[in-house]
Design a protein around this motif. Structure first.
Motif, PDB file in Angstrom:
ATOM      1  N   LYS A 194       4.082  -4.519 -12.482  1.00 12.56           N
ATOM      2  CA  LYS A 194       4.783  -3.327 -12.003  1.00 12.56           C
ATOM      3  C   LYS A 194       3.898  -2.090 -12.037  1.00 12.56           C
ATOM      4  CE  LYS A 194       6.840  -2.219 -16.515  1.00 12.56           C
ATOM      5  NZ  LYS A 194       6.169  -3.290 -17.240  1.00 12.56           N
ATOM      6  N   ASP A 195       2.803  -2.151 -12.798  1.00 12.71           N
ATOM      7  CA  ASP A 195       1.895  -1.018 -12.911  1.00 12.71           C
ATOM      8  C   ASP A 195       0.755  -1.074 -11.908  1.00 12.71           C
ATOM      9  OD1 ASP A 195       3.315  -0.008 -15.136  1.00 12.71           O
ATOM     10  OD2 ASP A 195       2.287  -1.458 -16.434  1.00 12.71           O
ATOM     11  N   ILE A 196       0.718  -2.133 -11.088  1.00 18.15           N
ATOM     12  CA  ILE A 196      -0.351  -2.270 -10.095  1.00 18.15           C
ATOM     13  C   ILE A 196      -0.003  -1.435  -8.870  1.00 18.15           C
ATOM     14  CG2 ILE A 196      -1.559  -3.873  -8.576  1.00 18.15           C
ATOM     15  CD1 ILE A 196      -1.001  -6.042 -10.684  1.00 18.15           C
ATOM     16  N   GLU A 197      -0.975  -0.650  -8.431  1.00 15.45           N
ATOM     17  CA  GLU A 197      -0.727   0.249  -7.311  1.00 15.45           C
ATOM     18  C   GLU A 197      -1.961   0.362  -6.438  1.00 15.45           C
ATOM     19  OE1 GLU A 197      -0.302   4.690  -7.791  1.00 15.45           O
ATOM     20  OE2 GLU A 197       1.815   4.164  -7.566  1.00 15.45           O
ATOM     21  N   VAL A 198      -1.771   0.198  -5.126  1.00 12.25           N
ATOM     22  CA  VAL A 198      -2.847   0.394  -4.166  1.00 12.25           C
ATOM     23  C   VAL A 198      -2.502   1.628  -3.342  1.00 12.25           C
ATOM     24  CG1 VAL A 198      -4.130  -0.556  -2.221  1.00 12.25           C
ATOM     25  CG2 VAL A 198      -3.386  -2.059  -4.078  1.00 12.25           C
ATOM     26  N   VAL A 199      -3.442   2.557  -3.269  1.00  9.57           N
ATOM     27  CA  VAL A 199      -3.160   3.861  -2.672  1.00  9.57           C
ATOM     28  C   VAL A 199      -4.096   4.122  -1.492  1.00  9.57           C
ATOM     29  CG1 VAL A 199      -3.139   6.355  -3.072  1.00  9.57           C
ATOM     30  CG2 VAL A 199      -2.340   4.789  -4.858  1.00  9.57           C
ATOM     31  N   ALA A 200      -3.503   4.657  -0.407  1.00 11.55           N
ATOM     32  CA  ALA A 200      -4.276   5.171   0.731  1.00 11.55           C
ATOM     33  C   ALA A 200      -4.072   6.684   0.752  1.00 11.55           C
ATOM     34  CB  ALA A 200      -3.805   4.532   2.027  1.00 11.55           C
ATOM     35  N   ASP A 201      -5.083   7.415   0.301  1.00 13.35           N
ATOM     36  CA  ASP A 201      -4.992   8.867   0.204  1.00 13.35           C
ATOM     37  C   ASP A 201      -5.515   9.490   1.502  1.00 13.35           C
ATOM     38  OD1 ASP A 201      -4.712  11.436  -0.605  1.00 13.35           O
ATOM     39  OD2 ASP A 201      -6.051  11.295  -2.335  1.00 13.35           O
ATOM     40  N   ILE A 202      -4.590  10.008   2.316  1.00 15.05           N
ATOM     41  CA  ILE A 202      -4.945  10.533   3.638  1.00 15.05           C
ATOM     42  C   ILE A 202      -5.281  12.022   3.523  1.00 15.05           C
ATOM     43  CG2 ILE A 202      -4.123  10.898   5.992  1.00 15.05           C
ATOM     44  CD1 ILE A 202      -2.257   8.482   5.515  1.00 15.05           C
ATOM     45  N   VAL A 209       0.848  -1.190   0.000  1.00 13.34           N
ATOM     46  CA  VAL A 209       0.000   0.000   0.000  1.00 13.34           C
ATOM     47  C   VAL A 209       0.884   1.241   0.000  1.00 13.34           C
ATOM     48  CG1 VAL A 209      -1.732   1.321   1.264  1.00 13.34           C
ATOM     49  CG2 VAL A 209      -1.847  -1.178   1.230  1.00 13.34           C
ATOM     50  N   LYS A 210       0.565   2.159  -0.891  1.00 12.57           N
ATOM     51  CA  LYS A 210       1.304   3.420  -0.976  1.00 12.57           C
ATOM     52  C   LYS A 210       0.498   4.497  -0.250  1.00 12.57           C
ATOM     53  CE  LYS A 210       3.207   6.705  -4.331  1.00 12.57           C
ATOM     54  NZ  LYS A 210       3.349   7.019  -5.774  1.00 12.57           N
ATOM     55  N   PHE A 211       1.117   5.130   0.761  1.00 15.99           N
ATOM     56  CA  PHE A 211       0.440   6.154   1.552  1.00 15.99           C
ATOM     57  C   PHE A 211       0.715   7.530   0.958  1.00 15.99           C
ATOM     58  CE2 PHE A 211       1.028   2.542   4.325  1.00 15.99           C
ATOM     59  CZ  PHE A 211      -0.191   2.432   4.973  1.00 15.99           C
ATOM     60  N   LEU A 212      -0.367   8.244   0.641  1.00 16.63           N
ATOM     61  CA  LEU A 212      -0.237   9.607   0.133  1.00 16.63           C
ATOM     62  C   LEU A 212      -0.677  10.562   1.241  1.00 16.63           C
ATOM     63  CD1 LEU A 212      -1.731   9.288  -3.471  1.00 16.63           C
ATOM     64  CD2 LEU A 212       0.659   9.167  -2.771  1.00 16.63           C
ATOM     65  N   SER A 213       0.313  11.267   1.820  1.00 18.65           N
ATOM     66  CA  SER A 213       0.002  12.147   2.935  1.00 18.65           C
ATOM     67  C   SER A 213       1.092  13.200   3.090  1.00 18.65           C
ATOM     68  CB  SER A 213      -0.139  11.348   4.230  1.00 18.65           C
ATOM     69  OG  SER A 213      -0.335  12.186   5.332  1.00 18.65           O
ATOM     70  N   SER A 214       0.660  14.391   3.462  1.00 15.59           N
ATOM     71  CA  SER A 214       1.630  15.445   3.765  1.00 15.59           C
ATOM     72  C   SER A 214       2.060  15.385   5.230  1.00 15.59           C
ATOM     73  CB  SER A 214       1.013  16.820   3.451  1.00 15.59           C
ATOM     74  OG  SER A 214      -0.146  17.024   4.243  1.00 15.59           O
ATOM     75  N   LYS A 260      -7.789   2.621  -2.755  1.00 15.35           N
ATOM     76  CA  LYS A 260      -8.108   2.643  -4.181  1.00 15.35           C
ATOM     77  C   LYS A 260      -6.984   1.963  -4.939  1.00 15.35           C
ATOM     78  CE  LYS A 260     -10.795   6.909  -3.897  1.00 15.35           C
ATOM     79  NZ  LYS A 260     -10.968   8.302  -4.389  1.00 15.35           N
ATOM     80  N   ALA A 261      -7.350   1.274  -6.021  1.00 16.09           N
ATOM     81  CA  ALA A 261      -6.349   0.523  -6.788  1.00 16.09           C
ATOM     82  C   ALA A 261      -6.274   1.054  -8.211  1.00 16.09           C
ATOM     83  CB  ALA A 261      -6.688  -0.963  -6.803  1.00 16.09           C
ATOM     84  N   LEU A 287     -10.617  -4.743 -11.456  1.00 20.42           N
ATOM     85  CA  LEU A 287     -10.708  -4.918 -10.014  1.00 20.42           C
ATOM     86  C   LEU A 287     -12.111  -5.350  -9.610  1.00 20.42           C
ATOM     87  CD1 LEU A 287      -9.373  -4.547  -7.196  1.00 20.42           C
ATOM     88  CD2 LEU A 287     -10.316  -2.227  -7.218  1.00 20.42           C
ATOM     89  N   LEU A 288     -12.172  -6.421  -8.800  1.00 23.35           N
ATOM     90  CA  LEU A 288     -13.430  -6.862  -8.247  1.00 23.35           C
ATOM     91  C   LEU A 288     -13.534  -6.515  -6.764  1.00 23.35           C
ATOM     92  CD1 LEU A 288     -13.801 -10.374  -9.938  1.00 23.35           C
ATOM     93  CD2 LEU A 288     -14.781  -8.203 -10.657  1.00 23.35           C
TER      94      LEU A 288
END
Length: 309
Positions: free
Chosen positions: A261-269, A228-233, A282-283, A291-292
């Motif tokens: 390599k193009d698959i990405e799961v994001v947690a947008d804080i 999971v990639k965390f997007l946060s300031s 979100k993926a 995505l199911l």
């Protein structure tokens, strides 16, 4: 001066043609007589700002008699007469009785009219009303088993309707003709016709666009431990997990490795987040992957607001 033989022959041919045409016409007129009924449809044109309130007759039956060739041709031909009420409109007069003989229907020489039904039409007018009405989707059947309707919509969602005010006021929605869901899969568009609630009401358009997305409910691949990639300031102090599993449908499993390599799961804080919060994941997937489900769909994280001294 002698006349040119060619000109004489030409005049003779013309004379023969006229005689033959006349003889043929007499033959047709004197050929076997027959009877028939000619059906003519009626359309009504209301004056500006008005609409036809009643439901006047929609067709006139003309009983005719004449040469078989003419009668058959008339019966096979489709004709429509327009009742133009603008020409006879009188202010504050709502009902009109019109003689059918005044509608302009004519028959060729040799064809006699023996009867007309009806011989009069009665039309009642009312002030017209124009308003907006919602469109209701009308579906029948079900999506295939092991599939799920993900999204569906219609465009536009409203339509303008016009007709007698007393009738239009009672209409708040217009239904589409039944859309068959059986057999639909994937994403697509279907043009759906609108059903008129009343013949006296007109619609600004005859059809709408139905858009749908239907996906299988069973995945053919499970991608495990996708980070999971965390997007946060702000500083993410803790998270209840750092990877998730993805339930996906792959168009071609052999090409999956190429796109991992193009698959990405994001947690947008959110910027305003403080302390422990719940974040929806979100993926982002490459072409060919659908995505199911994300397992789990949410993460619990603890953020700490960064201080600048």
């Amino acid at each position: 001066m002698k006349k040119d033989p060619k000109k004489k022959r030409k005049h003779a041919l013309k004379g023969f043609s006229v005689f033959f045409a006349f003889f043929l016409w007499l033959y047709v007129l004197s050929s076997a007589q027959t009877k028939g009924e000619k059906i003519v449809k009626l359309s009504y044109k209301a004056p500006t700002g008005y609409a036809v309130k009643n439901q006047p007759v929609k067709e006139i039956t003309y009983a005719i008699r004449g040469p078989r060739v003419f009668v058959r041709a008339l019966m096979q031909k489709s004709d429509t007469l327009t009742v133009d009420l603008e020409k006879i409109f009188v202010e504050n007069k709502n009902q009109y009785e019109i003689n059918v003989n005044d509608l302009g229907m004519s028959f060729p020489f040799g064809v006699d009219l023996t009867r007309v039904e009806p011989n009069r039409v009665v039309v009642r007018l009312e002030k017209a009303l124009v308003k907006e009405a919602r469109i209701k989707l009308n579906t029948t059947g079900e999506v295939p088993s092991d599939h799920k309707m993900i999204t569906s919509s219609i465009e536009p969602k409203k339509v303008m309707i016009e007709g007698p005010a007393s009738i239009v006021r009672k209409i708040d929605r217009i239904e589409t003709a039944p859309i068959e869901l059986n057999g639909l899969t994937g994403s697509g568009k279907i043009m759906a016709f609108l059903s008129r609630p009343d013949d006296r009401v007109s619609l600004s358009q005859k059809e709408v666009e139905y858009q749908y997305t239907i996906q299988p409910t069973r995945a053919n691949l499970i991608l495990k431990n996708v980070p999971v990639k965390f997007l946060s300031s702000q500083l993410v102090k803790a998270a209840n997990r750092r990877s998730v599993n993805l339930m996906v449908l792959a168009d071609n499993e052999e090409k999956l490795e190429y796109g991992k390599k193009d698959i990405e799961v994001v947690a947008d804080i959110p910027e305003s987040a403080k302390g422990k919060i719940k974040v929806e994941l979100k993926a982002k997937l490459p072409a060919g992957l659908h995505l199911l489900e994300i397992q789990p769909p949410f993460l619990e994280v603890e953020v700490e607001e960064m201080s600048y001294e």
